[in-house]
Design a protein around this motif. Structure first.
Motif, PDB file in Angstrom:
ATOM      1  N   SER A  67       0.853  -1.189   0.000  1.00 39.32           N
ATOM      2  CA  SER A  67       0.000   0.000   0.000  1.00 39.32           C
ATOM      3  C   SER A  67       0.891   1.241   0.000  1.00 39.32           C
ATOM      4  O   SER A  67       1.757   1.389   0.872  1.00 39.32           O
ATOM      5  CB  SER A  67      -0.903   0.004   1.233  1.00 39.32           C
ATOM      6  N   VAL A  68       0.669   2.108  -0.982  1.00 36.26           N
ATOM      7  CA  VAL A  68       1.529   3.283  -1.161  1.00 36.26           C
ATOM      8  C   VAL A  68       0.688   4.550  -1.082  1.00 36.26           C
ATOM      9  O   VAL A  68      -0.429   4.605  -1.616  1.00 36.26           O
ATOM     10  CB  VAL A  68       2.258   3.233  -2.524  1.00 36.26           C
ATOM     11  N   ARG A  94       4.164   7.598 -11.687  1.00 34.48           N
ATOM     12  CA  ARG A  94       3.497   6.549 -12.480  1.00 34.48           C
ATOM     13  C   ARG A  94       4.141   6.408 -13.861  1.00 34.48           C
ATOM     14  O   ARG A  94       4.384   5.287 -14.330  1.00 34.48           O
ATOM     15  CB  ARG A  94       2.010   6.867 -12.620  1.00 34.48           C
ATOM     16  N   HIS A  95       4.427   7.529 -14.491  1.00 32.98           N
ATOM     17  CA  HIS A  95       5.036   7.498 -15.831  1.00 32.98           C
ATOM     18  C   HIS A  95       6.394   6.797 -15.797  1.00 32.98           C
ATOM     19  O   HIS A  95       6.666   5.896 -16.604  1.00 32.98           O
ATOM     20  CB  HIS A  95       5.181   8.925 -16.358  1.00 32.98           C
ATOM     21  N   SER A 114       3.451  -0.492  -9.917  1.00 30.19           N
ATOM     22  CA  SER A 114       2.491   0.432 -10.529  1.00 30.19           C
ATOM     23  C   SER A 114       1.054   0.032 -10.220  1.00 30.19           C
ATOM     24  O   SER A 114       0.157   0.880 -10.200  1.00 30.19           O
ATOM     25  CB  SER A 114       2.704   0.506 -12.047  1.00 30.19           C
ATOM     26  N   ASP A 115       0.829  -1.278  -9.962  1.00 32.26           N
ATOM     27  CA  ASP A 115      -0.510  -1.732  -9.567  1.00 32.26           C
ATOM     28  C   ASP A 115      -0.837  -1.330  -8.134  1.00 32.26           C
ATOM     29  O   ASP A 115      -2.007  -1.335  -7.742  1.00 32.26           O
ATOM     30  CB  ASP A 115      -0.616  -3.258  -9.698  1.00 32.26           C
ATOM     31  N   CYS A 116       0.182  -1.026  -7.361  1.00 35.57           N
ATOM     32  CA  CYS A 116      -0.008  -0.662  -5.951  1.00 35.57           C
ATOM     33  C   CYS A 116      -0.164   0.841  -5.747  1.00 35.57           C
ATOM     34  O   CYS A 116      -0.506   1.279  -4.645  1.00 35.57           O
ATOM     35  CB  CYS A 116       1.175  -1.154  -5.117  1.00 35.57           C
ATOM     36  N   LEU A 117       0.119   1.612  -6.785  1.00 30.44           N
ATOM     37  CA  LEU A 117       0.027   3.067  -6.646  1.00 30.44           C
ATOM     38  C   LEU A 117      -1.426   3.503  -6.496  1.00 30.44           C
ATOM     39  O   LEU A 117      -2.329   2.908  -7.097  1.00 30.44           O
ATOM     40  CB  LEU A 117       0.639   3.763  -7.865  1.00 30.44           C
ATOM     41  N   PRO A 118      -1.676   4.559  -5.722  1.00 28.19           N
ATOM     42  CA  PRO A 118      -3.043   5.095  -5.639  1.00 28.19           C
ATOM     43  C   PRO A 118      -3.439   5.741  -6.958  1.00 28.19           C
ATOM     44  O   PRO A 118      -2.584   6.049  -7.800  1.00 28.19           O
ATOM     45  CB  PRO A 118      -2.934   6.133  -4.517  1.00 28.19           C
ATOM     46  N   LYS A 119      -4.728   5.942  -7.146  1.00 24.35           N
ATOM     47  CA  LYS A 119      -5.208   6.551  -8.388  1.00 24.35           C
ATOM     48  C   LYS A 119      -4.668   7.955  -8.567  1.00 24.35           C
ATOM     49  O   LYS A 119      -4.492   8.431  -9.680  1.00 24.35           O
ATOM     50  CB  LYS A 119      -6.739   6.569  -8.402  1.00 24.35           C
TER      51      LYS A 119
END
Length: 671
Positions: free
Chosen positions: A242-243, A261-262, A282-287
């Motif tokens: 969780s980030v 993200r980029h 990258s799947d763990c990053l928040p929106k």
């Protein structure tokens, strides 16, 4: 009816009434409270000095300080009152007699005393004296909490087991795309070293100027932290991390999330390829990134959190004593950390769990926080004279491939003579990025001159030359009381030309980011209020002055929010744009750009405090970047001018910067 009873405070109050004192009313009322806390028998000269010091320690908070140094008292501020010429030892002996002051003994073995037990008598003392520093009890307690958290971070053991070091070393080389031959070079790559640093410690402060790749490095760090997590993964431990991506302002938070993200997806695409089985960071990053205030609000750590839909007991509602929740987070990345004040930092560390990795990014040369407590810059300064320990340097060498002795020798931020030895710190959370990748040319030269205080060289090199068509940095000299002219705001002509075509929000954002006017002060002829009025008069109300009255809205008007509206998701520093309804042009809504969404739409009546966003203070611009920046330094408010302010203003620019200031004002800003 005045509540001031002390004779000295009454005299100072008359000066405030006459407008000839920089003191604030709160300084006097704070001192009166402290005077009332003293023992009845403690009268006379000593009592007068305690009251006078109470005024000054309160006033010190207005300049961002959390304590008053007895060795450097601003004695002229309380004229005609005169302080005695005492040594620190004599001051300590004298002030220890007052029941309003608690004296904490100095321990030469520790940089700051950690008090584990606080009894009732301690809580009643409104002032605390330690090592020649006089604190308001509130700020002393904040320091205690921050120092205790730092101490706990220093006790966390190394995260990387020895068998995993060569595996992670190979991944570091893959992420940063450099060979073993390159790591044998005498020139250290501090992005690589900072990655190794973060893998080895629970808490990291990464500092660097503009263009040194702080957010690029952060993306690499996150990828490597995921790889470390996979190496240590157990059946009871989730591979998913969780980030949280945080920043003091909304714009900085969005920028941080976009950049990370980029770069992270680029790294994963290159290194993981078509591997779809492994969980990617990258799947763990928040929106989206979040403001620190929004994050605290969600954890119930702010007073505004009482507006959330959950049950509170009577003490929480009436006294605001709700207990914040620990966030469910594994990694916290905080950008623009130099803007975080002590009180906000304490709120933040109280909701971050002990197991979370904390990475703070910032530039310690930038303006500190507006509120008291320069957490980031003071923490960097604390370790500036320290080198990494031999053991830690060796661990960094094993991960990065660079020579351990070179890392150790260059780890201290301060420049000392080669014959002078630096002390070594077993726990050293600071790592400085030193190579500039984007910010170069005249902008970099000007920034370095500002940091070194080279005002003469700056004036000579960047004095505006009318025959020069392309000048990246230009100083326009203002003589005497010359008022702001139209040349200062002329670069907004492109934005207002764009408004005539009724553009969409995305077009407005792009056009608005081309230029930003920054002021050193809010009031006066060269302040934010006057400049915003000048801009709108010139470009909007020139032929229709009556439109200024009423709502004052028009399609494309840029506004800057100046107060947190947590329940709306809008926070202090957010920039929004007035958008007219296509069917009813007199119906306005404020649109705030949001990552991965069209916009956050708010009715104008729901925003309590805002201003036009064309001119803003340098403080408000932190965390943002613009193609072209204009800077106005007001000579009539010289107390606001500083090297940090000018450096921060200049480094908001990506391409060019114009500075309007008198020669005297510019000299003041270089001090």
């Amino acid at each position: 009816m005045s509540l001031l009873k002390h004779s000295l405070l009454k005299r100072l109050a008359r000066n405030i009434d006459l407008g000839i004192s920089p003191l604030r009313w709160i300084d006097l009322y704070s001192a009166q409270y402290i005077s009332d806390c003293q023992q009845e028998g403690y009268q006379g000269e000593g009592q007068q000095e305690v009251v006078a010091l109470a005024v000054l320690v309160s006033f010190a908070s207005s300049s961002g300080e959390t304590y008053l140094s007895l060795a450097n008292l601003p004695k002229n501020m309380l004229s005609p009152f005169e302080f005695p010429d005492l040594t620190l030892t004599e001051w300590t002996d004298k002030l220890s007699c007052s029941s309003a002051i608690r004296v904490v003994p100095r321990d030469s073995l520790s940089s700051f005393p950690l008090e584990l037990v606080v009894n009732e008598n301690v809580k009643q003392a409104p002032l605390v004296l330690w090592a020649g520093r006089l604190y308001l009890a509130r700020y002393w307690q904040f320091h205690q909490k921050w120092e205790r958290w730092l101490h706990e971070q220093s006790l966390v053991e190394c995260e990387v087991e020895e068998p995993h070091l060569p595996i992670l070393a190979g991944q570091i080389h893959d992420v940063f795309q450099f060979s073993r031959e390159e790591s044998s070079s005498e020139v250290l790559n501090w992005q690589v070293i900072s990655a190794a640093h973060t893998l080895l410690q629970h808490f990291s402060l990464i500092t660097g100027g503009p263009g040194t790749g702080k957010t690029t490095t952060a993306a690499s760090l996150l990828y490597l932290l995921m790889q470390r997590n996979k190496l240590t993964e157990t059946k009871l431990q989730s591979a998913h991390l969780s980030v949280k991506l945080l920043a003091p302002t909304g714009k900085a938070a969005i920028k941080l999330a976009d950049s990370i993200r980029h770069h992270l997806q680029s790294i994963e695409s290159r290194l993981l390829g078509s591997d779809l089985k492994s969980i990617r960071m990258s799947d763990c990053l928040p929106k989206s990134g979040e403001t620190i205030h929004r994050f605290l609000y969600e954890q119930g750590a702010l007073r505004e959190s009482l507006n959330q839909d959950r049950l509170f007991d009577s003490e929480e509602v009436l006294l605001g004593e709700q207990e914040s929740r620990k966030a469910l987070v594994d990694i916290v990345v905080i950008d623009e950390a130099s803007m975080i004040d002590l009180a906000l930092m304490v709120e933040l560390i109280q909701v971050i769990p002990a197991s979370a990795q904390v990475i703070m990014l910032g530039d310690h040369h930038q303006l500190p926080a507006v509120e008291p407590g320069q957490v980031f810059s003071e923490c960097v300064a604390r370790y500036a004279h320290y080198r990494y320990s031999p053991f830690f340097s060796e661990q960094l060498s094993l991960l990065s491939g660079f020579n351990a002795e070179s890392i150790r020798c260059e780890s201290a931020l301060s420049k000392k003579d080669t014959n002078e030895n630096h002390n070594e710190a077993v726990f050293h959370p600071v790592c400085q990025l030193r190579k500039t990748y984007r910010f170069g040319g005249d902008l970099k030269t000007a920034a370095e001159q500002i940091k070194l205080g080279q005002n003469r060289a700056f004036k000579q090199q960047f004095n505006f030359q009318r025959e020069t068509q392309e000048q990246v940095v230009s100083w326009h000299s203002l003589s005497g009381q010359e008022q702001a002219g139209l040349s200062m705001v002329s670069d907004y002509s492109n934005y207002f030309e764009c408004l005539k075509t009724k553009p969409h929000l995305s077009d407005l954002v792009i056009a608005f980011d081309q230029f930003q006017l920054l002021c050193s002060t809010h009031e006066g002829p060269l302040g934010v209020t006057q400049m915003n009025e000048l801009i709108e008069t010139q470009f909007i109300y020139q032929h229709e002055p009556h439109r200024r009255y009423g709502s004052g809205f028009y399609h494309g008007k840029a506004i800057l929010v100046t107060r947190n509206h947590a329940h709306l998701g809008v926070f202090n520093g957010d920039v929004g744009f007035v958008i007219a309804d296509a069917c009813n042009p007199s119906n306005w809504q404020i649109h705030f750009p949001v990552q991965n969404q069209s916009a956050l739409v708010v009715a104008p009546g729901r925003l309590r405090e805002w201003q036009p966003a064309y001119a803003m203070t340098v403080h408000k611009s932190q965390g943002s970047e613009y193609q072209h920046v204009g800077v106005i330094l007001a000579g009539y408010a010289k107390e606001l001018l500083s090297r940090a302010l000018l450096y921060t203003a200049l480094t908001r620019s990506k391409l060019s910067c114009d500075i309007w200031a008198s020669s005297e004002s510019l000299d003041q800003a270089f001090k």
